[in-house]
Design a protein around this motif. Structure first.
Motif, PDB file in Angstrom:
ATOM      1  N   LEU A  12      -2.579  -7.481  -6.390  1.00  0.00           N
ATOM      2  CA  LEU A  12      -1.457  -8.347  -6.051  1.00  0.00           C
ATOM      3  C   LEU A  12      -1.777  -8.874  -4.660  1.00  0.00           C
ATOM      4  N   SER A  13      -1.959 -10.156  -4.536  1.00  0.00           N
ATOM      5  CA  SER A  13      -2.313 -10.758  -3.256  1.00  0.00           C
ATOM      6  C   SER A  13      -1.425 -11.971  -3.051  1.00  0.00           C
ATOM      7  N   GLY A  14      -1.794 -12.804  -2.086  1.00  0.00           N
ATOM      8  CA  GLY A  14      -1.059 -14.040  -1.900  1.00  0.00           C
ATOM      9  C   GLY A  14      -0.447 -14.152  -0.530  1.00  0.00           C
ATOM     10  N   CYS A  15       0.629 -14.901  -0.475  1.00  0.00           N
ATOM     11  CA  CYS A  15       1.255 -15.222   0.797  1.00  0.00           C
ATOM     12  C   CYS A  15       1.914 -13.993   1.407  1.00  0.00           C
ATOM     13  N   SER A  16       1.629 -13.789   2.669  1.00  0.00           N
ATOM     14  CA  SER A  16       2.287 -12.729   3.422  1.00  0.00           C
ATOM     15  C   SER A  16       3.795 -12.958   3.369  1.00  0.00           C
ATOM     16  N   GLY A  17       4.536 -11.875   3.181  1.00  0.00           N
ATOM     17  CA  GLY A  17       5.987 -11.996   3.106  1.00  0.00           C
ATOM     18  C   GLY A  17       6.487 -12.569   1.799  1.00  0.00           C
ATOM     19  N   GLY A  18       5.636 -12.561   0.754  1.00  0.00           N
ATOM     20  CA  GLY A  18       5.997 -13.143  -0.535  1.00  0.00           C
ATOM     21  C   GLY A  18       6.559 -12.163  -1.545  1.00  0.00           C
ATOM     22  N   GLY A  19       6.745 -10.894  -1.155  1.00  0.00           N
ATOM     23  CA  GLY A  19       7.366  -9.920  -2.046  1.00  0.00           C
ATOM     24  C   GLY A  19       6.415  -8.946  -2.720  1.00  0.00           C
ATOM     25  N   SER A  21       5.053  -6.052  -1.623  1.00  0.00           N
ATOM     26  CA  SER A  21       5.419  -4.641  -1.454  1.00  0.00           C
ATOM     27  C   SER A  21       6.628  -4.272  -2.305  1.00  0.00           C
ATOM     28  N   THR A  22       7.584  -5.162  -2.377  1.00  0.00           N
ATOM     29  CA  THR A  22       8.768  -4.929  -3.223  1.00  0.00           C
ATOM     30  C   THR A  22       8.352  -4.843  -4.691  1.00  0.00           C
ATOM     31  N   LEU A  23       7.449  -5.705  -5.093  1.00  0.00           N
ATOM     32  CA  LEU A  23       6.940  -5.699  -6.461  1.00  0.00           C
ATOM     33  C   LEU A  23       6.181  -4.411  -6.750  1.00  0.00           C
ATOM     34  N   LEU A  24       5.406  -3.950  -5.800  1.00  0.00           N
ATOM     35  CA  LEU A  24       4.664  -2.699  -5.959  1.00  0.00           C
ATOM     36  C   LEU A  24       5.628  -1.525  -6.173  1.00  0.00           C
ATOM     37  N   THR A  25       6.724  -1.516  -5.439  1.00  0.00           N
ATOM     38  CA  THR A  25       7.738  -0.471  -5.595  1.00  0.00           C
ATOM     39  C   THR A  25       8.326  -0.497  -7.007  1.00  0.00           C
ATOM     40  N   GLU A  26       8.591  -1.688  -7.520  1.00  0.00           N
ATOM     41  CA  GLU A  26       9.122  -1.824  -8.882  1.00  0.00           C
ATOM     42  C   GLU A  26       8.115  -1.312  -9.909  1.00  0.00           C
ATOM     43  N   LEU A  27       6.855  -1.658  -9.752  1.00  0.00           N
ATOM     44  CA  LEU A  27       5.826  -1.196 -10.697  1.00  0.00           C
ATOM     45  C   LEU A  27       5.656   0.322 -10.621  1.00  0.00           C
ATOM     46  N   ARG A  30       8.201   2.088 -12.569  1.00  0.00           N
ATOM     47  CA  ARG A  30       7.952   2.020 -14.016  1.00  0.00           C
ATOM     48  C   ARG A  30       6.856   2.989 -14.443  1.00  0.00           C
ATOM     49  N   GLY A  31       6.365   3.774 -13.501  1.00  0.00           N
ATOM     50  CA  GLY A  31       5.379   4.797 -13.831  1.00  0.00           C
ATOM     51  C   GLY A  31       3.931   4.425 -13.595  1.00  0.00           C
ATOM     52  N   PHE A  32       3.683   3.226 -13.065  1.00  0.00           N
ATOM     53  CA  PHE A  32       2.306   2.823 -12.796  1.00  0.00           C
ATOM     54  C   PHE A  32       1.840   3.402 -11.467  1.00  0.00           C
ATOM     55  N   GLU A  33       0.558   3.692 -11.396  1.00  0.00           N
ATOM     56  CA  GLU A  33      -0.058   4.083 -10.126  1.00  0.00           C
ATOM     57  C   GLU A  33      -0.124   2.836  -9.249  1.00  0.00           C
ATOM     58  N   THR A  34       0.237   2.987  -7.974  1.00  0.00           N
ATOM     59  CA  THR A  34       0.209   1.863  -7.044  1.00  0.00           C
ATOM     60  C   THR A  34      -0.456   2.279  -5.738  1.00  0.00           C
ATOM     61  N   VAL A  35      -1.015   1.295  -5.066  1.00  0.00           N
ATOM     62  CA  VAL A  35      -1.688   1.524  -3.789  1.00  0.00           C
ATOM     63  C   VAL A  35      -1.111   0.537  -2.777  1.00  0.00           C
ATOM     64  N   PRO A  36      -0.469   1.048  -1.721  1.00  0.00           N
ATOM     65  CA  PRO A  36       0.129   0.153  -0.735  1.00  0.00           C
ATOM     66  C   PRO A  36      -0.916  -0.611   0.066  1.00  0.00           C
ATOM     67  N   GLU A  37      -0.477  -1.686   0.670  1.00  0.00           N
ATOM     68  CA  GLU A  37      -1.368  -2.569   1.425  1.00  0.00           C
ATOM     69  C   GLU A  37      -2.067  -1.836   2.569  1.00  0.00           C
ATOM     70  N   PHE A  86      -2.711  -2.741  -6.813  1.00  0.00           N
ATOM     71  CA  PHE A  86      -3.042  -2.717  -5.395  1.00  0.00           C
ATOM     72  C   PHE A  86      -2.328  -3.849  -4.679  1.00  0.00           C
ATOM     73  N   ASP A  87      -1.620  -3.515  -3.605  1.00  0.00           N
ATOM     74  CA  ASP A  87      -1.069  -4.528  -2.716  1.00  0.00           C
ATOM     75  C   ASP A  87      -2.208  -4.906  -1.769  1.00  0.00           C
TER      76      ASP A  87
END
Length: 182
Positions: A12-19, A21-27, A30-37, A86-87
């Motif tokens: 998950l990449s893109g514009c800084s401040g585009g959401g 980290s919030t999206l990573l929290t939602e995923l 839902r039980g997915f493994e996530t890696v913060p920025e 990955f964020d």
């Protein structure tokens, strides 16, 4: 899922401040493994210790730290059996390093370090963009970074999917649906 690492590791990449980290929290919810920025973790650590690898102090040192941390993140989740989100990650750090000091991404990244072929980009979204103590750059600078990232991912042969500007649940549904509903 028995596919190799790159087919399970989604950026998950893109514009800084585009959401992102919030999206990573939602995923994650839902039980997915996530890696913060990596960048946010580096900024927090450097601010706590008065370190110099902050993007507004020494961008090259910051990008090199982000590369190192992103590589460690990949190793940590290498045996995950399902999608890992990955964020940002290695590619974002390598593109930052290329921008700052001209070190080619082809030199910085090994072809084996590829992620899943589809990268999800958060588009510029001024209505939700906020500067913070950890995000000091302006919205105009965030737009410049977004343009560089989009171009860089395209050059590297990634399939770019721009996320819709909608609520986080719908964004997560969009991603999961694009990945086959798994």
């Amino acid at each position: 899922m028995t596919a190799d690492i790159k087919t399970r590791h989604v950026i998950l990449s893109g514009c800084s401040g585009g959401g992102k980290s919030t999206l990573l929290t939602e995923l994650s919810g839902r039980g997915f493994e996530t890696v913060p920025e990596p960048g946010l973790r580096i900024v927090a650590q450097e601010m706590d210790s008065a370190g110099g690898a902050l993007p507004w102090v020494n961008m090259e040192a910051f990008a090199r730290c982000a590369l190192q941390l992103a590589r460690a993140d990949r190793q940590r989740v290498a045996t995950a059996k399902d999608w890992v989100f990955f964020d940002r990650g290695l590619v974002d750090a390598a593109l930052a390093l290329e921008h700052v000091c001209g070190l080619s991404v082809a030199t910085t990244l090994d072809p084996a370090e590829r992620y899943y072929d589809v990268v999800f980009l958060t588009p510029p979204w001024p209505e939700i963009y906020r500067q913070t103590a950890a995000r000091r750059h302006s919205y105009a600078q965030a737009l410049e970074e977004y343009t560089r990232l989009r171009s860089g991912y395209q050059t590297l042969g990634y399939d770019i999917v721009i996320l819709p500007k909608t609520d986080v649940v719908a964004r997560a549904d969009f991603i999961v649906g694009r990945l086959g509903g798994t």
